[in-house]
Write a protein that holds these residues in place. Structure first.
Motif, short mmCIF file in Angstrom:
data_model
loop_
_atom_site.label_atom_id
_atom_site.label_comp_id
_atom_site.label_asym_id
_atom_site.label_seq_id
_atom_site.Cartn_x
_atom_site.Cartn_y
_atom_site.Cartn_z
N ALA A 578 -53.72 27.35 70.41
CA ALA A 578 -55.17 26.48 70.54
C ALA A 578 -56.18 27.31 68.58
N ALA A 579 -55.34 28.06 69.00
CA ALA A 579 -55.94 28.61 67.23
C ALA A 579 -55.33 27.38 66.19
N HIS A 582 -56.84 24.08 66.38
CA HIS A 582 -58.48 24.05 66.15
C HIS A 582 -58.16 23.88 64.60
N GLU A 583 -57.29 24.24 63.88
CA GLU A 583 -56.92 23.72 62.07
C GLU A 583 -56.37 22.37 62.09
N ARG A 585 -57.61 18.97 61.67
CA ARG A 585 -58.62 17.95 61.41
C ARG A 585 -58.59 16.64 61.15
N LEU A 598 -55.00 21.37 73.20
CA LEU A 598 -55.80 22.18 73.67
C LEU A 598 -56.77 22.10 75.33
N TYR A 614 -60.38 17.34 76.63
CA TYR A 614 -60.03 17.51 75.07
C TYR A 614 -59.26 16.67 75.70
#
Length: 800
Positions: A578-579, A582-583, A585, A598, A614
């Motif tokens: 998940a980390a 989230h990066e 875009r 996610l 999601y």
């Protein structure tokens, strides 16, 4: 002591059942004495101390008296051990064929269900297929002996047994002709299937003896039209080389009443001289005198081969109609008006209905039909004509023959020809009857087989094609010519492999995609597609390792980040996944995949609404990019999460099932998940019909992984119902479909469930060790939790 390996693995009269130990004994019996180090590395490739593992298993083997002999660094089976494989081969060598076939109780080590290393597993499968082929050959020899004694029906029965030998691979190019001949001789219904299989593989079959003596076939209608010609009528027969023009004239001659003249150009009117009588010249002032008899019927073969004076006389006869009925044969259209024009091409299937399999064998090419009916090799007559062609024309033919669907533009580039010169070559090959107008070679498989025997020349031709073809179709030719690659070829071949792997992944064959990309482990630009292929095959840890080898600068690229995140979430490391996700875009494919990660992470945390949200975002992003297949795949998870949140399965899955019609792989996957959702909400009685529909869809799609998932889920259902025999059969079918896919995750689940049914604790622990070594720690924990509550582990129904 007798070791049985055909159809099972056991020691006759003994209760000893340790499979790995007996497998070791079987290997020694089949392969003979072996060095200890070789055995240790083969049987325990990933063990911390392979030699110690070997020593432990030899201790167990020594409990069978006389089973093993040890001589320093070498180990061999004991002299008193009798293995059924050795016995079968001894009987076959002694020509005791009935006894040898009776001894074959089933595929070699068929009941073996313990995890094996890659090399040992390959040995088992290769030995299994080799033995089955040997037994098939014994049945064929028995069938041939029956046929030689006039027992055609019995020969057909024996050939049918040869075809159905358990464990044997599909018949190859050497076996198919023998099977076809014996089955066709007996009029056996399986003969038709052999013909279709051979045709699909582009193989040449022999023709049954009764066909070899068959008379003129396939041109009966044309023969009747020519027979109806009256006095003064002129007919023209045209067609490219080998289309049966001369054979049609020969049939006319056999029918009687026709004089067939062969064209000659050595002197004026030389072709017509036989009509003028012995020694009588033909006058240039009365060239039509020999054709004035109205009862005369004349056929002239090969207009192009006649001298100018004869051609002028025949053109004059077509205008003046002096009396004789006249037929002229040419490769080209008539240059003057005629009463009947017969344009000959390949024979249609209906023209050869009395000759079963002949059209499939020859593609209706009359020259090849004639060769087959005469019992000749199909490439015999064609080969002489090809060798007589000019070099550039011959090379063009060879390049066209190597392609299933010829790319004319690429072929022209490979030859280095301009459009005009290439068009002339195509025209020449078409007129010679060697190719169709679209460039497709008649009976291309025969020509291809001949070319491939000339290895260096074939490789060079493949390389020329690979360099000229578009990248998306070039790989098979690059693969065939790998030994001749230069640096630029490797760069282009890498791009071609990436395109082909993408296609294989879309079709549901990740294992094949992995095998392709494994050929380029050093190409960093292939790391991401390689990782996606490994992910598709369930080899998550390997996918992550492949990406982590990239230089640090590339680790931050969006495509690499999302692939790493996907590997992590499938390994159960949801926080790290998940980390990373989230990066990412944007709104492109990487963003859609990041949203999917996610969703997967939320699903692991059992946060059903977040997972649904999601997954819907991912589906919307795929829709924005126009990728309907990926959108529907995400909607499957949306539907599952809706069920988790309390929605009825039928309502939750309605839209995705309707939207996936016509996409059998996606729809099959959705149906598998729908069936599982029905079970989860207590509507298990409805799930069986849904799963059967899923299996039908996935079979249509050729989706091996999806089909394995469906069968595995059915196996779990039967397992829970207590139908253990049926469940075990379904688990074994699942393993068959997983073969070659590389999906260690699904294989581990299935093996653990199967070992539970069979009560094999050793196999169960070996499976968990295999999964642990592959980085499937989350799955190992899941299986152990299920084992503690005596519940079979569910196969993975969601495939993303």
């Amino acid at each position: 002591m007798k070791l049985r390996t055909l159809g099972g693995l056991s020691v006759e009269g003994s209760t000893f059942r340790r499979q790995k130990v007996l497998l070791l004994l079987a290997y020694l019996c089949v392969e003979g004495p072996q060095p200890r180090r070789r055995l240790a590395d083969l049987f325990w490739p990933e063990a911390a101390n392979p030699m110690n593992s070997l020593a432990q298993h030899l201790v167990h083997l020594r409990t069978l008296p006389g089973a093993v002999q040890e001589d320093g660094s070498r180990v061999e089976a004991g002299a008193e051990v009798c293995c059924d494989v050795q016995e079968l081969r001894q009987l076959a060598q002694g020509n005791h064929l009935e006894g040898a076939t009776a001894l074959y109780g089933g595929p070699f080590l068929d009941t073996l269900n313990i995890p094996l290393g890659a090399d040992l597993e390959e040995w088992v499968y290769e030995t299994r297929e080799t033995l089955a082929r040997e037994v098939r050959g014994l049945w064929l020899n028995l069938a041939a002996a029956a046929a030689a004694h006039g027992r055609a029906a019995f020969a057909g029965e024996l050939a049918a047994r040869a075809l159905g030998v358990p464990g044997a691979p599909p018949p190859d190019e050497l076996e198919l002709p023998r099977l076809h001949h014996l089955l066709h001789l007996a009029g056996h219904p399986l003969a038709g299937g052999i013909e279709r299989e051979a045709h699909a593989l582009g193989l040449t079959l022999g023709v049954a003896p009764e066909l070899a003596a068959a008379p003129f076939v396939g041109r009966e209608q044309e023969l009747e039209q020519l027979a109806r010609l009256g006095a003064g009528d002129v007919a023209w027969i045209s067609g490219s080389g080998g289309m049966g023009k001369s054979a049609l004239l020969l049939a006319l001659a056999r029918a009687g009443g026709w004089t067939v003249l062969q064209a000659r150009a050595d002197r004026p009117y030389g072709t017509l001289e036989p009509l003028a009588g012995r020694g009588a010249p033909i006058s240039s002032t009365a060239p039509l005198a020999p054709l004035r008899n109205p009862s005369l019927r004349v056929a002239v073969d090969h207009w192009e081969g006649a001298d100018d004076a004869t051609q002028a006389a025949l053109a004059l006869a077509a205008r003046q109609r002096p009396g004789a009925a006249l037929v002229i044969v040419s490769r080209r259209y008539p240059p003057f008006d005629v009463d009947l024009h017969l344009e000959l091409g390949p024979l249609p299937p209906e023209a050869l209905t009395d000759q079963p399999g002949l059209h499939a064998l020859t593609e209706g090419h009359p020259l090849l039909v004639g060769a087959a009916l005469s019992g000749e090799a199909l490439d015999g007559r064609q080969g002489a004509r090809i060798r007589a062609l000019p070099t550039a024309t011959r090379d063009a033919f060879l390049l066209l023959a190597l392609q299933e669907t010829p790319d004319l533009r690429a072929t022209s580039r490979a030859l280095g020809l301009n459009a005009g010169d290439f068009a002339l070559i195509l025209s020449r090959l078409t007129l010679e009857g060697l190719i169709r107008e679209n460039g497709q070679v008649y009976a291309a498989a025969v020509a291809r087989e001949k070319i491939e025997r000339l290895h260096v020349q074939a490789h060079l031709l493949h390389l020329k094609l690979a360099r000229a073809l578009p990248e998306e179709t070039a790989w098979p030719h690059y693969a065939a010519a790998r030994d001749l690659w230069e640096d630029a070829d490797e760069d282009r071949a890498a791009h071609a492999v990436a395109l082909r792997a993408e296609t294989l992944l879309e079709r549901g064959y990740p294992g094949k995609a992995v095998n392709l990309l494994d050929s380029f482990p050093h190409r960093s630009e292939l790391a991401v597609p390689h990782a996606w292929a490994l992910l598709g095959a369930g080899r998550y840890a390997e996918a992550l390792a492949r990406l982590q080898k990239l230089e640090p600068a590339r680790q931050t690229e969006g495509a690499v980040t999302v692939a790493r995140a996907t590997a992590l979430v499938r390994l159960g490391r949801h926080e790290e996944a998940a980390a990373l996700a989230h990066e990412v875009r944007g709104s492109g494919p990487e963003a859609a995949r990041a949203a999917s990660v996610l969703a997967g992470a939320a699903r692991i945390r059992e946060q059903w609404d977040e997972a649904r949200r999601y997954a819907q975002i991912s589906a919307d992003l795929w829709q924005l990019g126009g990728n309907e297949r990926e959108r529907l795949g995400e909607l499957v998870l949306v539907a599952k999460m809706k069920v988790r949140l309390g929605a009825a399965p039928a309502e939750a899955f309605r839209d995705v099932l309707e939207g996936s019609r016509g996409l059998p792989s996606i729809r099959g996957t959705a149906l598998v998940n729908y069936a599982q959702a029905l079970i989860d909400v207590g509507q298990a009685e409805l799930s069986d019909g849904v799963m059967e529909e899923a299996i039908a869809e996935l079979t249509t799609a050729g989706d091996k992984l999806g089909l394995a998932s469906a069968l595995g889920n059915m196996g779990v259902r039967r397992h829970l119902q207590g139908h253990l025999k049926e469940a075990a059969a379904l688990y074994r079918a699942t393993l068959d479909h997983l073969r070659g896919t590389g999906s260690i995750r699904q294989m581990g689940l299935t093996l653990s469930n199967l070992s539970e049914i069979e009560g094999d604790l050793t196999a169960f622990e070996d499976t968990l060790e295999m999964l642990g070594r592959a980085g499937q720690n989350e799955l190992v924990d899941h299986i152990r939790r299920n084992a503690r509550i005596v519940t079979p582990s569910s196969t993975l129904s969601l495939r993303s």
